[in-house]
Every structure is written in C-alpha cells, then in structure tokens.
Enzyme design. Structure first.
Site, mmCIF file in Angstrom:
data_model
loop_
_atom_site.group_PDB
_atom_site.id
_atom_site.type_symbol
_atom_site.label_atom_id
_atom_site.label_comp_id
_atom_site.label_asym_id
_atom_site.label_seq_id
_atom_site.Cartn_x
_atom_site.Cartn_y
_atom_site.Cartn_z
ATOM 1 N N GLU A 167 47.290 48.183 43.385
ATOM 2 C CA GLU A 167 47.419 48.397 41.940
ATOM 3 C C GLU A 167 48.872 48.758 41.703
ATOM 4 O O GLU A 167 49.367 49.724 42.269
ATOM 5 C CB GLU A 167 46.524 49.537 41.448
ATOM 6 C CG GLU A 167 45.044 49.246 41.492
ATOM 7 C CD GLU A 167 44.598 48.104 40.591
ATOM 8 O OE1 GLU A 167 45.372 47.700 39.695
ATOM 9 O OE2 GLU A 167 43.481 47.621 40.801
ATOM 10 N N CYS A 174 50.453 53.465 34.366
ATOM 11 C CA CYS A 174 50.580 52.011 34.561
ATOM 12 C C CYS A 174 49.921 51.258 33.406
ATOM 13 O O CYS A 174 50.206 50.087 33.194
ATOM 14 C CB CYS A 174 50.055 51.582 35.911
ATOM 15 S SG CYS A 174 48.495 52.310 36.329
#
Ligand code: ADP
Length: 479
Positions: free
Chosen positions: A248, A282
């Site tokens: 990720e 993020c």
C-alpha cells in the site's frame, strides 16, 4: 534516566547496541522515550523464532486464536485515552484523531477475533465421476510486517491481527518515528496468551532491519505500507526470491466538486480530506477538481474555512491540525511550495511555518489555485497540508482529470446528481470511491486498497484480508 524500551524476540524483551530517542513533533524538547534499535542479527533471531513458532501456531485451535485477539482488542479499547495520548504525542495528529485511531485498532482486533472462529472452506462437485473436491485455506508462514509512521497503531493492527488470525507468525518492523505506539501494541500482545515467537517486534532502520526481512528466505510473505520508492524495493526483493507481497503506497486523491453540490458540505469534505491529520494520510484529498459554475464561490468558502483552522500542539484541546511529523517532512512540504509556484500555481493561502508556545514543526495549511493537473504538485504525493484546486468546465473533464494520475487509491465526488454520482462510482479509477464524503475515512470490515501505482496485491481489511494471509489448497479425493 529515561526508560529504555526493548525489542520483543522469541518471547523475551531484548536490548541492543544502539537506541534512539522518540521526539514529540509538537514540542521537540519532549522526549517520548528511548527505544532500542534492532540490528540485522536481531532481525534474523526474530525470523528464526517466528519460523520455529509457526509449526504449532499454524495448527492452533480457532478458540485459542479468538481468545488472544479478543483480549488484545479489549485492552486496546479500554486504554484508548492513554494510548491515544501517546500516539498524538509521538506522531502529531490531534488527540481526538489519535484516540479514534486507537479505537479503530481495537475494533480491528475484535473483528479478526470473530473471523478466527469463521474459517471455512468450500466443497464442490467434481467434473470427474466419484471424485470429491474441496478447497481449504492454509496459513503462509512467517509474515514480515513493515509499516509507516502516519497511522502508528491502526496500520500495524490491520496487518498483524489478520496475520495471527489465519495462523501465521509475525515479525513486525514499525517506522522509526513511531516506536511508542508499536511498542505499546507489542507489550499488549506479549501478555495476550500468544506462545513465544508467534509475534516479534524489531524496531530499527528500514535499510538494515527492514531489508533483512525482505531478503530472508524464511520470511514467507511481506505486507508493506509506505512510500512508492520503498514499495518498489519490497517488490524487487520479493520477486527475486518468489515471496508473496502486498503493497500500500501513495495517493494523489481527487475530490470532484460539481456545480450542483451542496457547497458547505463540499467545503467540509475538502478541508477534512486535505488538511486533517496534517494531510499525512494516503487517502488525503490533495486535488480539488471544481467545475466552473461554482469555482469562485467554492474557493472563497474554502479559504474562509481554512483560515478558521487552529494549528497547534496535538495534545491541546481545540487544535484542529497538529504539526508536521518531522523536520524532513516539513522541508519536503516547503520544497513543494516552491516547486508549485515555479510551475505557475498561485499560493492563495497558507504554507508558512508557524511558531507556537513550544518548538515544533508547525505549518499553515496551504491552498494553491491556477493549477493544471500536469504540475508536479498535482501528480506527485506531497504528504502534507497542501491542496491544489483545479478548475474544469464540466463533469466529463472533471472525471478525466481525476483519473489522470499514476495513483488510484481513493476518489471522491460532491454532487446532488444521482446520474453523476453513479457514473463516477463506475468510472473513477480508484480502489475506493466516496460520494459526498471526504476521501479519507474508511470502515474496517470492508476492503481497503487501490489501483495503479497505489497498491499491489490483494486488498487489506475485512474478510478480503484472507486473500493475502492464506494460501488456498484444492484437494481431489477418490474415496
Ligand atoms: P514513509 O515516507 O511513510 O516513512 P518509507 O517507505 O520510507 O515511507 O517507510 C515505510 C517503512 O518502510 C518504514 O518502516 C521504513 O523503515 C521501511 N523501510 C524503509 N526502507 C526500507 C528498506 N530498504 N527495506 C525495508 N523496509 C524499509
């Protein structure tokens, strides 16, 4: 004498040759604690311990796994105020955000305690007469868990809880900046009833301790959250030795605002998505893509709302935005202010360093206008409280700009039109789509992850986590 916090390897708390201070970014005079730095040898010992513990843990009773994970969940939830304060102090997100993150970690452990009791397989009819086919899931082995600093307890939780739930053993390497929350989680796990070696903590540098996890043949799989550059290293190392991996990484998440949007909720979503947690998520909304009919009104309201945000000590009541996490990140943010202006963007508001009662890495949230999507500030992840507003003529252009990015984690739209909301839901090239909600902020029982340069491998969280943390076995039996 400050207390020395040690690593946890093979069921023992162990020291090391070096240690590092964990510094509060709201007040750099405040040392949160001194944490041992693991060496490559420590990492190898942790891997050996996790490998030895796998034989029994992989065969453990679902009730045992449930009880361990539930105990961890209950303790995290009951200590969320104290652990939240530690998290806010070491990372710099505000106290309410930090307490919320700790609660989330507890919920994740509770979710996977239930999943431990729900492990199942499938039985299918064979295409061959008399043959029986069944599909079961098996644990992988030793999982290397490498995590970033921006969610010091939730990200470790959403990797460690499913790893243990499905019968794997773990070597956990947290980010160097947030050893406090990692150590606290490890300490809770150390008292949870796990056999020695099932869970190991190695605090240390990525370049040696992290790299040892990547290169060691006994680490069966790597789950990583962090930067694109490190994600590429993880991928290359894992491919070299055919280890399973999950990444990720960054995002450059668009929030589209259409003419027909509810303006005040669109502004709230934008401010929340762009600036809360100091933009260090993020899933942050770093590109606001606004149609021409509402552009001027939206930008004026955005500036007004941003001016009202209080940037101050993460632990102070009333702070909306804490400091940037450290000096290096602050310098990176400041460099993007220069890059964006050099490329022709207008810094409409904010961006300056701020002084507060204590020495910390404070920065005013920044709004850029006159942006084009090709500017670096609109293509590269900044990871700070900086947002770019891009004017577009209509929905079609907004969608094209939203998708014109190397990333694909989250994408949002603010509209009262069912037609556009549905179209966007189907055509946004992202793993997660938000309609009339901030791009950041997700549930824990449903898949999390992105497309393109944001993610690689199976999704995290919820039942989908089993895709990464187990391997399916198909058995054919002729009785
Ligand atoms: P961030 O910007 O979030 O710090 P990084 O990718 O630098 O992103 O760090 C994420 C995690 O990856 C941290 O735990 C870091 O220590 C680790 N890391 C950095 N370099 C390496 C490496 N070469 N091998 C393994 N892990 C690494």
């Amino acid at each position: 004498m400050t207390r020395l916090f040690k690593n946890f390897i093979g069921g023992e708390w162990v020291g090391g040759d070096t240690a590092a201070d964990n510094i509060n970014p709201s007040n750099t005079d405040d040392v949160v604690g001194t944490y041992v730095r693991a060496s490559r040898t420590d990492a190898q010992l942790a891997i050996d311990s996790a490998k030895a513990a796998f034989a029994n843990w992989s065969k453990s009773n679902p009730q045992t796994r449930h009880d361990v994970l539930k105990k961890v969940a209950d303790e995290i939830l009951s200590r969320k105020a104290e652990l939240g304060e530690l998290l806010a102090r070491e990372e710099g997100k505000t106290l309410p955000e930090a307490v919320g993150e700790v609660a989330r970690a507890g919920q994740i452990f509770a979710f996977f305690s239930g999943e431990a009791l729900r492990q199942s397989g499938e039985k299918l009819a064979s295409v061959r007469a008399g043959v029986e086919v069944d599909i079961t899931r098996e644990p992988l082995g030793v999982i290397g868990v490498i995590t970033p600093w921006n969610f010091p307890i939730a990200i470790p939780a959403w990797k460690i809880a499913p790893a243990l739930c499905y019968g794997n053993t773990v070597v956990f390497k947290p980010a160097e900046l947030v050893t406090g929350s990692a150590w606290a989680l490890a300490e809770i796990l150390s008292r949870s009833g796990l056999p020695a070696g099932v869970f190991n903590l190695v605090m240390g540098h990525g370049r040696d301790v992290g790299q040892t996890l990547l290169d060691h043949r006994d680490v069966t799989a790597l789950t990583f959250t962090g930067s694109v550059a490190t994600g590429m290293r993880v991928a290359q190392a894992c491919v070299q030795r055919m280890a399973k991996f999950q990444l990720e990484m960054g995002g450059k998440n668009p929030l589209v605002v259409l003419d027909d949007a509810n303006l005040s909720s669109a502004v709230e979503n934008a401010v929340n998505g762009a600036f809360y947690s100091t933009g260090q998520r993020c899933t942050a909304s770093s590109r606001l893509i606004v149609t021409a009919g509402v552009y001027d009104e939206f930008v004026a309201a955005l500036v007004d709302r941003t001016k009202a945000l209080v940037v101050d000590d993460a632990l102070k009541a009333g702070s909306h935005i804490g400091p940037v996490v450290d000096a290096a990140q602050l310098e990176q943010n400041q460099s993007y202010l220069r890059i964006a202006q050099d490329e022709g963007a207008t810094l409409l508001w904010g961006g300056e360093r701020m002084m507060r009662d204590t020495p910390g890495f404070y920065m005013a949230p920044a709004i850029f206008t006159d942006c084009t999507n090709r500017m670096r500030v609109c293509q590269e992840e900044v990871f700070g409280p900086i947002v770019s507003v891009i004017r577009v003529s209509d929905y079609e252009e907004a969608l094209a700009v939203a998708n014109d990015t190397p990333f694909g984690l989250a994408a949002g739209i603010c509209t009262t039109s069912l037609k556009y909301a549905n179209h966007f839901k189907q055509h946004a090239e992202a793993g997660m789509v938000m309609v009339n909600l901030p791009t950041a902020g997700v549930d824990y029982h449903v898949p999390f992850g992105g497309r393109k340069g944001s993610s690689y491998g199976p999704r995290e969280q919820g039942r989908y986590a089993a895709e990464f943390f187990t391997s399916t076995k198909t058995a054919y039996v002729l009785p």
